[in-house]
Structure formats: structure tokens, C-alpha cells
Design a protein around this motif. Structure first.
Motif, PDB file in Angstrom:
ATOM      1  N   GLN A   7       0.827  -1.199   0.000  1.00  0.00           N
ATOM      2  CA  GLN A   7       0.000   0.000   0.000  1.00  0.00           C
ATOM      3  C   GLN A   7       0.859   1.245   0.000  1.00  0.00           C
ATOM      4  OE1 GLN A   7      -3.313   0.161  -0.234  1.00  0.00           O
ATOM      5  NE2 GLN A   7      -3.192   2.432  -0.249  1.00  0.00           N
ATOM      6  N   PHE A   8       1.954   1.251   0.768  1.00  0.00           N
ATOM      7  CA  PHE A   8       2.872   2.397   0.805  1.00  0.00           C
ATOM      8  C   PHE A   8       3.520   2.634  -0.560  1.00  0.00           C
ATOM      9  CE2 PHE A   8       3.454   1.679   5.641  1.00  0.00           C
ATOM     10  CZ  PHE A   8       2.464   2.610   5.909  1.00  0.00           C
ATOM     11  N   GLU A   9       3.827   1.550  -1.282  1.00  0.00           N
ATOM     12  CA  GLU A   9       4.452   1.687  -2.615  1.00  0.00           C
ATOM     13  C   GLU A   9       3.471   2.308  -3.589  1.00  0.00           C
ATOM     14  OE1 GLU A   9       5.723  -2.234  -3.609  1.00  0.00           O
ATOM     15  OE2 GLU A   9       7.583  -2.099  -2.409  1.00  0.00           O
ATOM     16  N   ARG A  13       3.916   5.917  -5.592  1.00  0.00           N
ATOM     17  CA  ARG A  13       3.860   6.083  -7.049  1.00  0.00           C
ATOM     18  C   ARG A  13       2.851   7.169  -7.432  1.00  0.00           C
ATOM     19  NH1 ARG A  13       4.377   0.358  -7.050  1.00  0.00           N
ATOM     20  NH2 ARG A  13       2.119   0.146  -7.261  1.00  0.00           N
ATOM     21  N   VAL A  14       1.697   7.186  -6.744  1.00  0.00           N
ATOM     22  CA  VAL A  14       0.679   8.201  -7.046  1.00  0.00           C
ATOM     23  C   VAL A  14       1.204   9.593  -6.708  1.00  0.00           C
ATOM     24  CG1 VAL A  14      -1.589   9.055  -6.388  1.00  0.00           C
ATOM     25  CG2 VAL A  14      -1.265   6.599  -6.738  1.00  0.00           C
ATOM     26  N   HIS A  19       3.396  14.723  -8.494  1.00  0.00           N
ATOM     27  CA  HIS A  19       4.478  15.702  -8.455  1.00  0.00           C
ATOM     28  C   HIS A  19       5.017  15.996  -9.853  1.00  0.00           C
ATOM     29  CE1 HIS A  19       8.726  16.966  -7.895  1.00  0.00           C
ATOM     30  NE2 HIS A  19       8.180  17.703  -6.884  1.00  0.00           N
ATOM     31  N   GLU A  20       5.177  14.966 -10.639  1.00  0.00           N
ATOM     32  CA  GLU A  20       5.682  15.146 -12.009  1.00  0.00           C
ATOM     33  C   GLU A  20       4.687  15.978 -12.844  1.00  0.00           C
ATOM     34  OE1 GLU A  20       6.330  11.248 -13.407  1.00  0.00           O
ATOM     35  OE2 GLU A  20       8.250  10.967 -12.320  1.00  0.00           O
TER      36      GLU A  20
END
Length: 370
Positions: A7-9, A13-14, A19-20
Motif C-alpha cells: 500500500q505504501f508503494e 507512485r501516485v 508531483h511530475e
């Protein structure tokens, strides 16, 4: 434990993707802001402007000039209309002299053709007008019609010679014995109308050395006897004032029913006033195209000064096609070397402004009023 790590991964990623995306939008915004930056710069501060067009000062100046020109034009037209000779009943009221005819132009180019035209065109406007004039002149005096008639004008180019020829032809048509006498011995205009003239003329007749019958010009096409004028070494005015001239007129009265005398213009030289002493009637030709009111008034005064009165006025279109000025500076043509009359502008202005000029009729009771 493993499930929490996954869940942390996914959350990482989101968050990285967001941010990008934010960084990409920030770069796009920076690029757009750079593109909208103005490429000009202020060199100096703005100052209040002034009118360049239309040029109101020039327009006002041109308007004043145009208005003044229009005003002068209107004044000039009114002066010309006031100085021009009136026609018909207006002319008769202005001069107290009856207007008994209006002679029209004949469709001919050469003076020598006038006699032939009158002979072959007895119903032409000119012939009819001459016939009407002859009736008007002779009929009121049934008991004692005028026998010697003077045909004259105020200035040259008013058709007096053509009028006298047409009137003579009309009188001859009544079976009268008519003599046409050229008293204009300074210009000798009859030579243009009667090229086949005999030797000798009026001056020779006055000397009495040649029988009068040998000096008369006769022609089957023109049933009028013509006594041509001649140059004289003596003053023409003295010639017509002499007893010889009056004796000649008495002899002609006994031989002719009517005598028409073509005299010089009244204002050019004084001959007409001397000739008028031997005449019964005076016909004054008036051409509105060439004669001013002041000139006509002066012509009537000239006759009145020697106790003569103009019998009738005739409006004439028989002058030359050349229109002359009505301002008093009239050219007297062939008469200029003898005598040149110039009416002063003061007299002309007075006549046009309503000046009453005595016509010196019997009792000096009638007046010219313009």
C-alpha cells in the motif's frame, strides 16, 4: 506486513505521478508567461496631441474668399441686369417713347444678299416685322404721314442700316416712290449692300453739277431708289447743316413719297442731330445686346438738346454677332477717329439708381426713369 508495504508503494507512485504532473504544468506556465512578455519598451513619456487634419484655418480662409467672390458675382450680375436695356413694354415705360417693332435676324451671311432675301422672301420674319413697323409709323398720321424718316441708333452695331433697307422695301411694296439716302458718309456702309453703285452720290448731288437722276441707283429686284453716300473734304456735320442739303431735301420731297435717311449713330458723331432738322420722324434702333440704359438715355438727350424728339423705338436683333460690353466703354469702331464719347461711370450709376432724366418733349413734361 506485506500488504501494508504494497500500500505504501502504491501511494508513493501516485504521489510521484502528481508531483511530475505539477512540475510539468509549472514549466508550461513559465513558458506561456515568457511568450506573453511585450517586446517593446517606453522611450519617453506621452505628451498631449494637437489637430493635424482637417486644417480649419485654411478652410475658413477659403470660405471667406469663396463667399466674397460669390457676393461680387451677384452684384456684377445685378449691375449688368440693371444697366441692360429693358424690352418691350418695360422699355416704352422707361423712355416714354413708343416701341413699335422688333426686327429679327435674316438667315444670310453677306450684306450684299440682304436685298435679294427681302425681294424673294416677302413673308419672312424680317419682312413681316418691317411691314408692321411701316404700318405703325405711317398709320397714326393718315392725314399727313411722315415723309422724311431718319433711321439711326445710339451706337454702332444696332442694325440701323438693315432696318432702313427693310423698311424702304416694305414701303415700296405699297406702290410708293421711295428713296433710300445714305447720310453716313463717314463709314459708307451701303457699299456692302449695294456693290453695283453708280459713280457719284450725295456730295455730288449737293454740288448740283450732275442731274440727280444719274446719281440714283435703281434695280428691278429692289424697287427703291438709292442715293449713295460719298466722302467729303468738308466736315460732314457742316454739310448736313448747310442750306444746300436742306434745298436738296425740298427737291426730293417733291419727287418722292417717302425718303428714308440712314444716318450715323447719335453718340458717335453729331451728324444725326443736324440731319434730323430736315426730317419728319426719327426711328431709333435699340439692340439690347450692345446698348446700355445710360447710352440710350444719352441718345434721347442728344436729340432733345436740339429740340428733336425720337418718334419710335425699334428693338433690333440685326446687329453683328459680336456682343459688346455694356459698361460704357463701348467701341465706336470706324467712328472712333472722328469722335469718341465715353459716358462717365457716375452718370451710368445715376441712371441705374433711379435718376430722373428729362426727355425734353413738348413742354418738358415727360421723363426717363430707369
Amino acid at each position: 506486513m506485506t500488504a501494508e508495504l504494497r500500500q505504501f508503494e502504491r501511494d508513493a507512485r501516485v504521489t510521484r505521478l502528481l508531483h511530475e504532473t505539477l512540475i510539468s504544468r509549472l514549466e508550461e506556465a513559465a513558458v506561456q508567461q515568457g511568450a506573453q512578455t511585450p517586446d517593446s519598451r517606453i522611450i519617453s513619456a506621452a505628451t498631449p496631441g494637437k489637430q493635424v487634419a482637417p486644417r480649419s484655418g485654411l478652410i475658413m480662409f477659403l470660405g471667406v474668399i469663396a463667399g466674397a467672390a460669390l457676393g461680387l458675382g451677384i452684384i456684377l450680375v445685378q449691375q449688368i441686369r440693371q444697366s441692360a436695356v429693358p424690352a418691350g413694354a418695360d422699355l416704352e415705360m422707361a423712355t416714354s417713347v413708343p416701341v413699335l417693332g422688333h426686327l429679327r435676324l435674316a438667315p444670310i451671311r453677306q450684306h450684299s444678299r440682304l436685298v435679294g432675301y427681302l425681294s424673294t422672301n416677302s413673308t419672312s420674319p424680317l419682312s413681316e416685322a418691317a411691314r408692321n413697323l411701316q404700318t405703325s409709323v405711317l398709320s397714326p398720321y393718315a392725314d399727313a404721314p411722315p415723309q422724311v424718316i431718319l433711321c439711326t441708333s445710339s451706337v454702332p452695331d444696332e442694325g440701323k442700316t438693315k432696318m432702313s433697307i427693310a423698311l424702304a422695301q416694305s414701303m415700296a411694296g405699297l406702290g410708293r416712290s421711295v428713296l433710300l439716302l445714305e447720310a453716313d458718309i463717314r463709314s459708307l456702309s451701303f457699299r456692302a449692300y449695294f456693290p453695283d453703285n453708280p459713280n457719284g452720290g450725295l456730295v455730288t448731288a449737293l454740288t448740283g453739277g450732275t442731274p440727280l437722276g444719274n446719281l440714283l441707283r435703281t434695280n428691278t429686284r429692289f424697287s427703291v431708289s438709292v442715293l449713295m453716300g460719298e466722302r467729303s473734304t468738308r466736315s460732314a456735320t457742316d454739310t448736313f447743316s448747310s442750306s444746300r442739303f436742306h434745298d436738296l431735301m425740298q427737291r426730293l420731297r417733291a419727287d418722292c413719297d417717302n425718303i428714308l435717311i440712314d444716318s450715323p449713330p447719335v453718340l458717335a458723331i453729331p451728324d444725326a442731330r443736324a440731319i434730323g432738322q430736315a426730317c419728319d420722324a426719327i426711328i431709333l434702333s435699340v439692340a439690347p445686346a450692345t446698348t446700355s440704359r445710360a447710352q440710350l438715355a444719352q441718345a434721347l438727350r442728344e436729340f432733345s438738346s436740339v429740340n428733336l424728339q425720337v418718334t419710335v423705338l425699334v428693338i433690333s436683333d440685326l446687329g453683328s454677332a459680336r456682343k459688346q460690353t455694356k459698361a460704357g466703354g463701348q467701341s465706336y469702331g470706324a467712328y472712333a477717329r472722328y469722335y469718341n464719347v465715353r459716358l462717365s461711370s457716375r452718370r451710368s450709376s445715376a441712371s441705374c439708381a433711379g435718376l430722373r432724366i428729362p426727355a425734353l418733349s413738348a413742354g418738358n413734361a415727360r421723363h426717363l426713369r430707369w
